[in-house]
Design an enzyme around this catalytic site. Sequence first.
Site, PDB file in Angstrom:
ATOM      1  N   HIS A   1      13.636  47.809  27.773  1.00  0.00           N
ATOM      2  CA  HIS A   1      13.047  49.116  28.022  1.00  0.00           C
ATOM      3  C   HIS A   1      13.876  49.914  29.025  1.00  0.00           C
ATOM      4  O   HIS A   1      13.820  51.144  29.043  1.00  0.00           O
ATOM      5  CB  HIS A   1      11.601  48.979  28.499  1.00  0.00           C
ATOM      6  CG  HIS A   1      10.610  49.572  27.542  1.00  0.00           C
ATOM      7  ND1 HIS A   1      10.541  49.206  26.218  1.00  0.00           N
ATOM      8  CD2 HIS A   1       9.683  50.547  27.708  1.00  0.00           C
ATOM      9  CE1 HIS A   1       9.590  49.909  25.620  1.00  0.00           C
ATOM     10  NE2 HIS A   1       9.056  50.734  26.498  1.00  0.00           N
TER      11      HIS A   1
ATOM     12  N   ARG B   1      16.073  51.988  26.992  1.00  0.00           N
ATOM     13  CA  ARG B   1      15.308  53.092  26.413  1.00  0.00           C
ATOM     14  C   ARG B   1      15.076  54.191  27.459  1.00  0.00           C
ATOM     15  O   ARG B   1      15.270  55.370  27.198  1.00  0.00           O
ATOM     16  CB  ARG B   1      13.980  52.554  25.884  1.00  0.00           C
ATOM     17  CG  ARG B   1      13.042  53.592  25.260  1.00  0.00           C
ATOM     18  CD  ARG B   1      11.894  52.846  24.596  1.00  0.00           C
ATOM     19  NE  ARG B   1      10.758  53.683  24.265  1.00  0.00           N
ATOM     20  CZ  ARG B   1      10.640  54.385  23.129  1.00  0.00           C
ATOM     21  NH1 ARG B   1      11.629  54.380  22.253  1.00  0.00           N
ATOM     22  NH2 ARG B   1       9.564  55.089  22.888  1.00  0.00           N
TER      23      ARG B   1
ATOM     24  N   LYS C   1       5.543  52.757  15.922  1.00  0.00           N
ATOM     25  CA  LYS C   1       4.138  52.377  16.055  1.00  0.00           C
ATOM     26  C   LYS C   1       3.305  53.068  14.978  1.00  0.00           C
ATOM     27  O   LYS C   1       3.539  54.219  14.645  1.00  0.00           O
ATOM     28  CB  LYS C   1       3.631  52.758  17.451  1.00  0.00           C
ATOM     29  CG  LYS C   1       4.251  51.934  18.577  1.00  0.00           C
ATOM     30  CD  LYS C   1       3.639  52.294  19.908  1.00  0.00           C
ATOM     31  CE  LYS C   1       4.188  51.401  21.030  1.00  0.00           C
ATOM     32  NZ  LYS C   1       3.597  51.743  22.347  1.00  0.00           N
TER      33      LYS C   1
ATOM     34  N   HIS D   1       7.552  59.258  20.547  1.00  0.00           N
ATOM     35  CA  HIS D   1       6.322  59.426  21.315  1.00  0.00           C
ATOM     36  C   HIS D   1       5.363  60.326  20.553  1.00  0.00           C
ATOM     37  O   HIS D   1       5.749  61.385  20.058  1.00  0.00           O
ATOM     38  CB  HIS D   1       6.605  60.061  22.681  1.00  0.00           C
ATOM     39  CG  HIS D   1       7.267  59.137  23.641  1.00  0.00           C
ATOM     40  ND1 HIS D   1       8.020  59.579  24.706  1.00  0.00           N
ATOM     41  CD2 HIS D   1       7.292  57.779  23.709  1.00  0.00           C
ATOM     42  CE1 HIS D   1       8.484  58.546  25.376  1.00  0.00           C
ATOM     43  NE2 HIS D   1       8.051  57.445  24.792  1.00  0.00           N
TER      44      HIS D   1
END
Length: 308
Positions: A254, A257, A183, A280
């Site tokens: 997910h 993950r 991201k 993160h």
Amino acid sequence: MDTHDLPPALADAARGFGRYLEGERARSPHTVRAYLSDVQSLLQVAAADGATNLDGIELSTLRRWLGAQSEAGMSRSTLARRAATARSFTSWAVREELLGSDPALRLKAPKRERALPGVLHQQQVLRVVDQLKAAAEDGGPLALRDRAMVELLYATGVRVGELAGMDVDDLDPDRRTLRVVGKGNKERTVPYGLPAAVAVDDWLRRGRPALVVTGSGPALFLGARGRRVDQRQVRTVVKDVLDALGDTAATGPHALRHSAATHLLDGGADLRAVQEILGHSSLATTQIYTHVSVDRLRQSYQQAHPRA
């Protein structure tokens, strides 16, 4: 985003915020749509109150906007997300000198619900990869691809979008590491294990060459027509293999993950190392997996201890 029913100044501000998210912030199209939907909802409330430009938005406007949604039954998680969107929007507007002061500085919203993610047991993961390995031995290039994608998702804990965007050169087979663009275009290096290395090597030697076309480019994983695999295809593959288990509520990529993070912590990995692997930005996001591990420990204790 439909801004035709907004006063011109408010509509221009919404479009400007959208360009900021797409450009400087490098947000995904899905995230941009969600942010702009929230902003449009806020600006419609402001316009209904008589605001013709952003200076007409006050703290009371933001509170009424969130309050109406709360009364309509919105979850705390959704309210928290929309409050965060409002803060991002007004902060941007102050920097752009569209607002003289930031009305969202004193805006409070309910804390997000910290729901525990669906997690596979290690034996369930083994069943999944064994099933895919058997299919790859007798199947074609797509079976080899599916095995490699699932092995890599579990080995690295990467997001679906990150996996779909990988190129062949992102792999370092000698060190068994993977360059991941996450991201905000932030890069990180993630290790992966031998089972994933074997599956990916099989795909690159026997599967990918059979699907390559002129327009394939450097994409690591390809679809049936030789183009870069898209997120929808990855999700379908993972959903199918998890549905085939028949004994888990965990669904979608997910879940792999979440499982990777939980199994790392169960095995003694440092929390900050897991944060780095998952990409993160905040350690608080990673800490939810410690709750998952404790919950699983409690379940094991209650099942095994004679005086639990």
